[in-house]
Design a protein around this motif. Structure first.
Motif, PDB file in Angstrom:
ATOM      1  N   PRO C  28      11.572 -14.229 -27.056  1.00 20.82           N
ATOM      2  CA  PRO C  28      11.640 -15.625 -26.510  1.00 20.82           C
ATOM      3  C   PRO C  28      12.963 -16.451 -27.655  1.00 20.82           C
ATOM      4  O   PRO C  28      13.752 -17.112 -26.810  1.00 20.82           O
ATOM      5  CB  PRO C  28      10.492 -16.361 -26.715  1.00 20.82           C
ATOM      6  N   LEU C  29      12.837 -16.277 -28.674  1.00 24.02           N
ATOM      7  CA  LEU C  29      13.924 -16.712 -29.612  1.00 24.02           C
ATOM      8  C   LEU C  29      15.197 -16.405 -29.303  1.00 24.02           C
ATOM      9  O   LEU C  29      16.048 -17.093 -29.241  1.00 24.02           O
ATOM     10  CB  LEU C  29      13.311 -16.637 -31.213  1.00 24.02           C
ATOM     11  N   TYR C  30      15.153 -15.110 -29.170  1.00 26.16           N
ATOM     12  CA  TYR C  30      16.603 -14.317 -28.918  1.00 26.16           C
ATOM     13  C   TYR C  30      17.037 -14.928 -27.428  1.00 26.16           C
ATOM     14  O   TYR C  30      18.270 -15.296 -27.411  1.00 26.16           O
ATOM     15  CB  TYR C  30      16.295 -12.836 -28.624  1.00 26.16           C
ATOM     16  N   TYR C  31      16.220 -14.860 -26.546  1.00 30.48           N
ATOM     17  CA  TYR C  31      16.603 -15.550 -25.143  1.00 30.48           C
ATOM     18  C   TYR C  31      17.164 -16.919 -25.346  1.00 30.48           C
ATOM     19  O   TYR C  31      18.305 -17.232 -24.687  1.00 30.48           O
ATOM     20  CB  TYR C  31      15.400 -15.498 -24.210  1.00 30.48           C
ATOM     21  N   VAL C  32      16.420 -17.703 -25.949  1.00 28.61           N
ATOM     22  CA  VAL C  32      17.041 -19.255 -26.296  1.00 28.61           C
ATOM     23  C   VAL C  32      18.180 -19.246 -26.935  1.00 28.61           C
ATOM     24  O   VAL C  32      19.091 -19.827 -26.284  1.00 28.61           O
ATOM     25  CB  VAL C  32      15.922 -19.830 -27.214  1.00 28.61           C
ATOM     26  N   PHE C  33      18.515 -18.330 -27.771  1.00 31.26           N
ATOM     27  CA  PHE C  33      19.793 -18.141 -28.404  1.00 31.26           C
ATOM     28  C   PHE C  33      20.810 -17.641 -27.496  1.00 31.26           C
ATOM     29  O   PHE C  33      22.021 -18.584 -27.426  1.00 31.26           O
ATOM     30  CB  PHE C  33      19.736 -17.093 -29.580  1.00 31.26           C
ATOM     31  N   VAL C  34      20.490 -16.850 -26.598  1.00 28.49           N
ATOM     32  CA  VAL C  34      21.570 -16.161 -25.742  1.00 28.49           C
ATOM     33  C   VAL C  34      21.857 -17.565 -24.728  1.00 28.49           C
ATOM     34  O   VAL C  34      23.040 -17.578 -24.251  1.00 28.49           O
ATOM     35  CB  VAL C  34      20.836 -14.967 -24.911  1.00 28.49           C
ATOM     36  N   VAL C  35      20.795 -17.938 -24.028  1.00 30.38           N
ATOM     37  CA  VAL C  35      20.920 -19.102 -23.115  1.00 30.38           C
ATOM     38  C   VAL C  35      21.990 -20.146 -23.701  1.00 30.38           C
ATOM     39  O   VAL C  35      22.831 -20.471 -23.170  1.00 30.38           O
ATOM     40  CB  VAL C  35      19.725 -19.619 -22.405  1.00 30.38           C
ATOM     41  N   SER C  36      21.871 -20.644 -24.977  1.00 29.89           N
ATOM     42  CA  SER C  36      22.490 -21.690 -25.476  1.00 29.89           C
ATOM     43  C   SER C  36      24.066 -21.370 -25.672  1.00 29.89           C
ATOM     44  O   SER C  36      24.755 -22.034 -25.596  1.00 29.89           O
ATOM     45  CB  SER C  36      21.810 -21.759 -27.047  1.00 29.89           C
ATOM     46  N   THR C  38      25.606 -19.356 -23.261  1.00 28.09           N
ATOM     47  CA  THR C  38      25.769 -18.907 -22.045  1.00 28.09           C
ATOM     48  C   THR C  38      26.625 -20.150 -21.616  1.00 28.09           C
ATOM     49  O   THR C  38      26.421 -21.274 -21.638  1.00 28.09           O
ATOM     50  CB  THR C  38      24.988 -18.442 -21.067  1.00 28.09           C
ATOM     51  N   ASP C  39      27.701 -19.761 -20.702  1.00 22.07           N
ATOM     52  CA  ASP C  39      28.593 -20.776 -19.870  1.00 22.07           C
ATOM     53  C   ASP C  39      27.746 -21.521 -18.707  1.00 22.07           C
ATOM     54  O   ASP C  39      27.025 -20.596 -18.441  1.00 22.07           O
ATOM     55  CB  ASP C  39      29.766 -20.054 -19.284  1.00 22.07           C
ATOM     56  N   PRO C  40      27.444 -22.809 -18.880  1.00 22.96           N
ATOM     57  CA  PRO C  40      26.615 -23.498 -17.818  1.00 22.96           C
ATOM     58  C   PRO C  40      26.916 -23.037 -16.585  1.00 22.96           C
ATOM     59  O   PRO C  40      25.679 -22.540 -15.825  1.00 22.96           O
ATOM     60  CB  PRO C  40      27.041 -24.883 -18.105  1.00 22.96           C
ATOM     61  N   THR C  41      27.983 -22.795 -16.169  1.00 22.23           N
ATOM     62  CA  THR C  41      28.101 -22.098 -14.510  1.00 22.23           C
ATOM     63  C   THR C  41      27.434 -20.786 -14.438  1.00 22.23           C
ATOM     64  O   THR C  41      26.896 -20.338 -13.437  1.00 22.23           O
ATOM     65  CB  THR C  41      29.681 -22.195 -14.151  1.00 22.23           C
ATOM     66  N   ILE C  50      19.733 -13.331 -17.805  1.00 17.55           N
ATOM     67  CA  ILE C  50      20.780 -13.006 -18.585  1.00 17.55           C
ATOM     68  C   ILE C  50      20.059 -12.562 -19.679  1.00 17.55           C
ATOM     69  O   ILE C  50      19.357 -13.049 -20.447  1.00 17.55           O
ATOM     70  CB  ILE C  50      21.460 -14.190 -19.090  1.00 17.55           C
ATOM     71  N   LEU C  51      20.431 -11.416 -20.155  1.00 14.80           N
ATOM     72  CA  LEU C  51      20.106 -10.737 -21.587  1.00 14.80           C
ATOM     73  C   LEU C  51      21.209 -10.640 -22.433  1.00 14.80           C
ATOM     74  O   LEU C  51      20.849 -10.708 -23.641  1.00 14.80           O
ATOM     75  CB  LEU C  51      19.387  -9.075 -21.218  1.00 14.80           C
ATOM     76  N   PHE C  52      22.502 -10.800 -21.957  1.00 14.63           N
ATOM     77  CA  PHE C  52      23.549 -10.971 -22.765  1.00 14.63           C
ATOM     78  C   PHE C  52      24.663 -11.481 -22.026  1.00 14.63           C
ATOM     79  O   PHE C  52      24.973 -11.134 -20.790  1.00 14.63           O
ATOM     80  CB  PHE C  52      23.957  -9.404 -23.082  1.00 14.63           C
ATOM     81  N   PRO C  53      25.182 -12.581 -22.414  1.00 19.02           N
ATOM     82  CA  PRO C  53      26.295 -13.209 -21.504  1.00 19.02           C
ATOM     83  C   PRO C  53      27.417 -12.681 -21.580  1.00 19.02           C
ATOM     84  O   PRO C  53      28.006 -11.799 -22.410  1.00 19.02           O
ATOM     85  CB  PRO C  53      26.389 -14.752 -22.329  1.00 19.02           C
ATOM     86  N   LEU C  54      28.075 -12.852 -20.309  1.00 16.39           N
ATOM     87  CA  LEU C  54      29.432 -12.079 -19.880  1.00 16.39           C
ATOM     88  C   LEU C  54      30.442 -12.587 -20.914  1.00 16.39           C
ATOM     89  O   LEU C  54      31.318 -11.993 -21.270  1.00 16.39           O
ATOM     90  CB  LEU C  54      29.957 -12.659 -18.582  1.00 16.39           C
ATOM     91  N   LYS C  55      30.277 -13.985 -21.225  1.00 19.47           N
ATOM     92  CA  LYS C  55      31.196 -14.588 -21.908  1.00 19.47           C
ATOM     93  C   LYS C  55      30.727 -15.923 -22.812  1.00 19.47           C
ATOM     94  O   LYS C  55      29.916 -16.500 -22.461  1.00 19.47           O
ATOM     95  CB  LYS C  55      32.115 -15.410 -20.802  1.00 19.47           C
ATOM     96  N   TRP C  56      30.992 -15.428 -24.139  1.00 17.22           N
ATOM     97  CA  TRP C  56      30.182 -16.253 -24.943  1.00 17.22           C
ATOM     98  C   TRP C  56      30.839 -17.965 -25.042  1.00 17.22           C
ATOM     99  O   TRP C  56      31.962 -17.825 -25.072  1.00 17.22           O
ATOM    100  CB  TRP C  56      30.281 -15.867 -26.662  1.00 17.22           C
ATOM    101  N   SER C  57      30.022 -18.710 -24.818  1.00 18.62           N
ATOM    102  CA  SER C  57      30.520 -20.251 -24.558  1.00 18.62           C
ATOM    103  C   SER C  57      30.118 -21.194 -25.631  1.00 18.62           C
ATOM    104  O   SER C  57      28.786 -21.047 -25.951  1.00 18.62           O
ATOM    105  CB  SER C  57      30.063 -20.755 -23.024  1.00 18.62           C
TER     106      SER C  57
END
Lengths: 319, 500, 289
Positions: C28-36, C38-41, C50-57
């Protein structure tokens, strides 16, 4: 030992001497009292002065009239509460959530501490410890946010993974059969790791000679844990258990409040959420204080009973 | 330098305006010491404006006051208000977000606040608020509070994806059956022009007091729980129309038109779905729905949520009218008469065109510019300073019929369409007849009943409880003397007000 | 010494279980990190899958750090933790130590009186009035002084002091030390593991200060972090101005998670230090045993 001698000597002291002993004790231990003074003052000012607030449970309290001007109504609020049809539901939910906590959550830190204690590699242990302590620092607001993020049916990642494995979505958040498990699971995630600290500290205090002796007797690791480690932390477990029992009616308000919704409210509504709705949101100060007082008295009784039992089993207890 | 000049230029007419208001600062023309006024209010901007906020400073300068504003987040407002009321030390201008807050009511009955009835007429901008708003905020026939005035029309209501309707060659829905068919078409469209994981209706209007306010209201043709029928208030929760509303929703749920876990949705989550181009129908104010349109159009440029004017249910046409205010301000009796007048003239200034613009947009130049279409364009500085209708605009209000037609960033075509929607709503919208009526039983026990009823609705919609369970609950409530007392009290209060 | 096969397999099982627990806690902590990040769109489009964002934003972070309030609130919370924790430790350990000495006359009564305070909760109005009468409203100390110690910690810490043998104390007394000297020179150094543990408890409690700030702090510039977080994470549109939605900034899921990450970063910074200190304390404790 010490306690017993002290008790014996105090029993022996003649009643007429008691006052003088008290005075001389005060004089002899004046620095000890000085040490305790800030703490005692704190309890007097911040814990006992506000206690007049408990009295409003017996009033129709209006802030404008104040404590002295408000009308006294005796036990009206208590009677109204006990006779309301909500009462049995609230009682059941509170008790069950507590019970889940006690049975499934309470042993977790102990088990985890034992496991960590058995871990050999220091670095590995450290990494695991660092990870499991971390969620404790997150507030319930954050944890609720994460839970929704992970578990919702519309966009939760857990359900999306389930679907991609060809399984059905699970209504984690809106299923009344899963709600108590959900709460327990959240508590475990947040605090099971953190709870190990106190046990690990007391395990660390165990005399290594005891383990050596057990090994000599041919005890394996399981038996060592059972016969040496566990007894060493028994008194800490008992103290924590007693204090936990006193909190049986104190289920985490914030957690439940944040996770509650219409589909599960039959199993989610507890005393605290009820008090919040009626007392804080609707401004029924007296009524909510009465409910709070009822909770406190039950808690006090439970602590006294648990402490008795602990003492009968030869433990020291809380007081 | 320019800033200074500008504010000076603005200052001169202000002094004129103030003296012209008839509030007569004791000795005309003479610069008296500024009056210190403490205000307790709420904000929903990202941050609260600071003590050196330029708009605050400008208000102080223009009205010769020192304002100590206590900004409270809406999340904690109720707790804080109760603590402040209990402490007995009230700010000079105290906000209550509900007229029905029991402590607040009690203190008004006990005479803790000024009766403003005799003063209001002296303040032209305040007096210009719609009469119905002043009437609905009366307590015992007197105005103890200044309402935070809001438009009467443009309230939160259904808004449907016009572009999807067009794509499927469907007309704008008029009835609940139309609506059902449209939502069904969105989610089960045969030609596959839409994505398969579309949600019909996101249930954004769900509140803790009522899970299904809008559908229930349409079926009953009533704005809220209480409906005026033959001069009497009836409880729509006990009406068969509400039962039909639940059947409609249950069918929609079973056919996947409603999110499976709508019960845990917060309005922002529902809105996030709308913004992500996945929702056929959402619910918001006429202007507020722009946020969803704006969000969805980033994914699909054609996205367009059309706010519906009204829908026709079995009991007739329905569109909601707002009470015309969303919170109230009261002035405690501890404030002396002179200061009371000063506070009222401050509020009156805030209700003037100039004051309201200052509150919502700040100063022309640093905070906003006027575009060629006549819209004000807010600068980054204004956003940073939290100058907004959601901060100062919560204290200072002017009645503006089209306030809920415009949203920052909206093109003029949408604004014009929204204005016609507001005008069309005005002709059919129905007010809540219980606005400003007080029932002691409801204030104390109502939320428990509301919760019970609302929870059952959710369970019936989700199929976790049956229609039979619902009927039993209705029967139980009808047999509950305490519950039925609410209707009696409200009817009594209604007759009393009507008689006056 | 040679290990039996049983012990071996147990050791392996333990490692496997611990890894499983670690992963479960970490995800869960990793997921929070990844979501944060991630590009909002992208987040809206993928509906959170999303397990890994396409583009770090960095968009969410850029927005958050541009508001001064966020840094402000962090420093308030840090002040509470840094100043409050040592004060709490001194007061709690002083009282707990005194109560652990059997010669302390009246200790039983005091203990019971303290126990009672753990159970009776007078609600929030009387404490509010008290804090007001003490003139602490809008004062950052109102978030420290009323929560300096608690019955729970006094009683727990007392049981730690109980385990320290009385002989040590007697020896020091003969050397001419008074109780305060004994306390600071002998008892506190001996109970470092306990102090480290309770220091952490207190620091966390101060860091998570929330409801008392709702009541006692009027000035948003003095808000602690949790209050700010609550404002961002919890829906304000439900309780707020229902109709007046103009330019209310509704933080998106990515922004919320960025706030969570930022709120956790300071902890991560002091974390290794605390843990080291804590480990040292535990070691000292074992030497003592």
């Amino acid at each position: 030992m010490q306690i017993m001698t002290a008790q014996k000597s105090s029993k022996l002291a003649a009643a007429s001497l008691k006052r003088r002993t008290a005075q001389s004790n005060l004089k002899r231990d004046k620095y000890l009292y000085l040490l305790a003074l800030p703490g005692i003052l704190f309890f007097l000012v911040f814990k006992y002065v506000p206690m007049w607030g408990v009295l409003i449970a017996f009033q129709d309290y209006s802030p404008y009239d104040g404590l002295l001007g408000s009308q006294w109504v005796g036990f009206t609020h208590f009677i109204a509460f006990f006779s309301s049809e909500q009462f049995p539901i609230l009682f059941r939910n509170t008790l069950m959530i507590s019970l889940y906590n006690l049975v499934f959550f309470f042993p977790m830190p102990i088990l985890l501490a034992l496991l960590l204690n058995e871990g050999r590699n220091v670095l590995f242990k450290k990494v695991i410890q660092s990870i499991v302590y971390l969620p404790h620092f997150l507030s319930w607001v954050i944890i609720a946010g994460i839970s929704y993020l992970l578990l919702s049916q519309t966009s939760g990642i857990v359900n999306q993974v389930l679907v991609s494995f060809g399984m059905h979505k699970i209504d984690f958040l809106t299923n009344s059969h899963l709600f108590w498990w959900l709460l327990t699971g959240q508590s475990m995630w947040k605090d099971a790791g953190w709870g190990t600290i106190i046990f690990l500290a007391s395990i660390a205090g165990v005399d290594p000679a005891l383990y050596e002796a057990a090994k000599m007797d041919g005890a394996g690791r399981m038996r060592q844990a059972w016969h040496v480690t566990l007894p060493a932390i028994r008194s800490v477990i008992v103290i924590l258990l007693i204090l936990r029992l006193g909190q049986v009616l104190e289920v985490g308000f914030e957690q439940i409040y944040l996770m509650m919704n219409g589909a599960v409210s039959q199993v989610a509504d507890v005393f605290d959420t009820y008090v919040y709705r009626n007392g804080i949101q609707n401004g029924q100060f007296s009524f909510s204080t009465a409910v709070g007082l009822f909770k406190s008295i039950v808690g006090l009784l439970l602590v006294i009973i648990a402490n008795r039992i602990a003492k009968q089993f030869g433990e020291e207890g809380v007081y | 330098m320019t800033k200074k000049l500008l504010s000076f230029a603005l200052l001169t007419p202000t002094i004129l305006a103030l003296t012209a208001c008839g509030s007569q600062p004791a000795s005309s023309g003479q610069q008296s010491a500024p009056t210190e006024i403490s205000i307790m209010t709420e904000f929903s901007t990202p941050d609260a404006p600071g003590p050196d906020n330029p708009v605050l400073k400008e208000f102080e300068k223009r009205t010769n006051t020192i304002l100590n504003i206590n900004w409270i987040s809406p999340n904690n407002f109720q707790d804080k208000l109760n603590a402040i009321l209990a402490s007995g030390q009230l700010p000079d201008l105290t906000k209550s977000n509900k007229l029905n807050n029991p402590q607040f009511q009690k203190m008004i009955q006990q005479g803790a606040f000024w009766d403003l009835t005799p003063f209001i007429k002296d303040y032209p901008n305040l007096a210009a608020y719609p009469q119905s708003v002043w009437d609905n905020t009366k307590i015992n026939g007197k105005n103890y509070v200044i309402p935070s005035v809001r438009p009467l029309d443009g309230a939160s209501y259904f808004a449907i994806r016009k572009d999807w309707l067009d794509a499927l060659h469907l007309p704008i829905p008029q009835t609940m059956d139309d609506l059902y068919n449209d939502l069904f078409a969105f989610t089960h469209n045969p030609d596959g022009s839409l994505k398969p994981d579309v949600i019909g209706y996101n249930m954004r209007d769900m509140t803790s007091a009522n899970a299904v306010p809008t559908v229930q209201d349409i079926y009953n043709a009533s704005n809220g729980k209480w409906k005026l029928q033959n001069g009497k208030l009836i409880d729509t929760d006990l009406q068969p129309a509400t039962r039909d509303a639940l059947l409609w929703l249950n069918k929609a749920y079973n056919n996947g038109l409603i999110p499976k876990d709508f019960a845990v949705f917060k309005p922002t989550q529902a809105e996030d779905l709308a913004k992500s181009n996945k929702v056929g129908m959402s619910q918001d104010t006429v202007e507020g729905i722009w946020r969803s349109t704006d969000g969805a159009s980033k994914i699909d440029p054609k996205a367009d949520f059309l706010p519906l004017v009204s829908l026709t249910g079995p009991n007739g046409v329905f569109a909601p009218r707002t009470p015309g205010y969303n919170a109230v301000y009261a002035i405690p009796k501890t404030v002396p008469l002179d200061k009371l007048k000063k506070i009222l003239s401050l509020m009156d200034y805030g209700a003037s065109d100039e004051g309201f613009t200052l509150a919502c947009f700040g100063l022309q130049g640093p905070d906003y510019t006027v575009g060629s279409d006549g819209f004000k364009i807010v600068t980054d500085q204004a956003v940073k300073d939290n100058i907004s209708q959601s901060s100062f605009g919560k204290i200072f209000e002017r009645y503006d019929k089209y306030l809920w037609a415009y949203h920052t960033g909206m093109p003029k075509t949408v604004f014009d369409r929204n204005k016609t929607i507001v005008d069309a709503r005005e002709k059919v919208s129905i007010p809540d007849p219980t606005d400003g009526l007080y029932s002691d039983t409801y204030t104390k026990q109502g939320s428990e009943y509301d919760k019970q009823i609302s929870d059952m609705k959710i369970q019936v919609i989700m199929g976790k409880a049956t229609m039979n369970d619902w009927d039993n609950l209705v029967k139980k409530l009808q047999a509950d003397p305490q519950y039925m007392k609410i209707a009696d009290e409200l009817n009594q209060a209604y007759q009393q007000r009507a008689g006056k | 010494m040679k290990e039996s096969i049983g012990d071996r397999s147990i050791a392996v099982a333990i490692v496997v279980i611990l890894i499983a627990i670690g992963l479960l806690t970490f995800f869960p902590l990793y997921y929070v990190f990844v979501v944060s990040f991630t590009d909002p769109t992208e987040y809206l489009q993928k509906q959170g899958f999303i397990l890994f964002p396409l583009k770090w934003s960095l968009a969410s972070y850029r927005y958050l750090l541009s508001t001064s309030t966020f840094l402000n609130a962090t420093s308030v919370s840090a002040f509470l933790a840094i100043v409050g924790t040592p004060l709490s430790l001194i007061i709690t350990s002083g009282l707990a130590y005194s109560l652990s000495r059997t010669r302390f006359w009246g200790r039983r009564v005091l203990l019971i009186l303290i126990l009672i305070t753990m159970l009776f909760n007078p609600g929030f109005i009387p404490p509010y009035l008290l804090v007001r009468d003490l003139g602490l409203i809008n004062n950052i100390w109102s978030l420290i002084i009323p929560v300096l110690t608690s019955g729970w910690y006094v009683i727990l810490m007392r049981s730690f002091f109980d385990s320290i043998p009385a002989e040590l104390e007697e020896a020091a007394m003969i050397d001419g030390c008074n109780d305060i000297g004994i306390f600071f020179r002998i008892m506190l150094p001996l109970s470092l593991p306990a102090l480290a543990a309770f220091g952490l408890f207190y620091a966390v409690a101060y860091w998570n200060t929330f409801f008392s700030a709702v009541l006692y702090i009027n000035n948003p510039q003095q808000w602690p972090l949790q209050l700010l977080l609550q404002n961002m994470l919890i829906d304000s549109s439900t309780s707020g101005d229902a109709g007046m939605t103009s330019d209310v900034q509704i933080p998106s899921q990515t922004l919320k998670m960025a706030a969570v990450v930022i709120a956790t970063v300071p902890i991560l910074c002091v974390y290794p230090f605390l843990q080291k200190h804590f480990a040292k304390g535990v070691m000292l404790g074992s030497v003592k045993g």
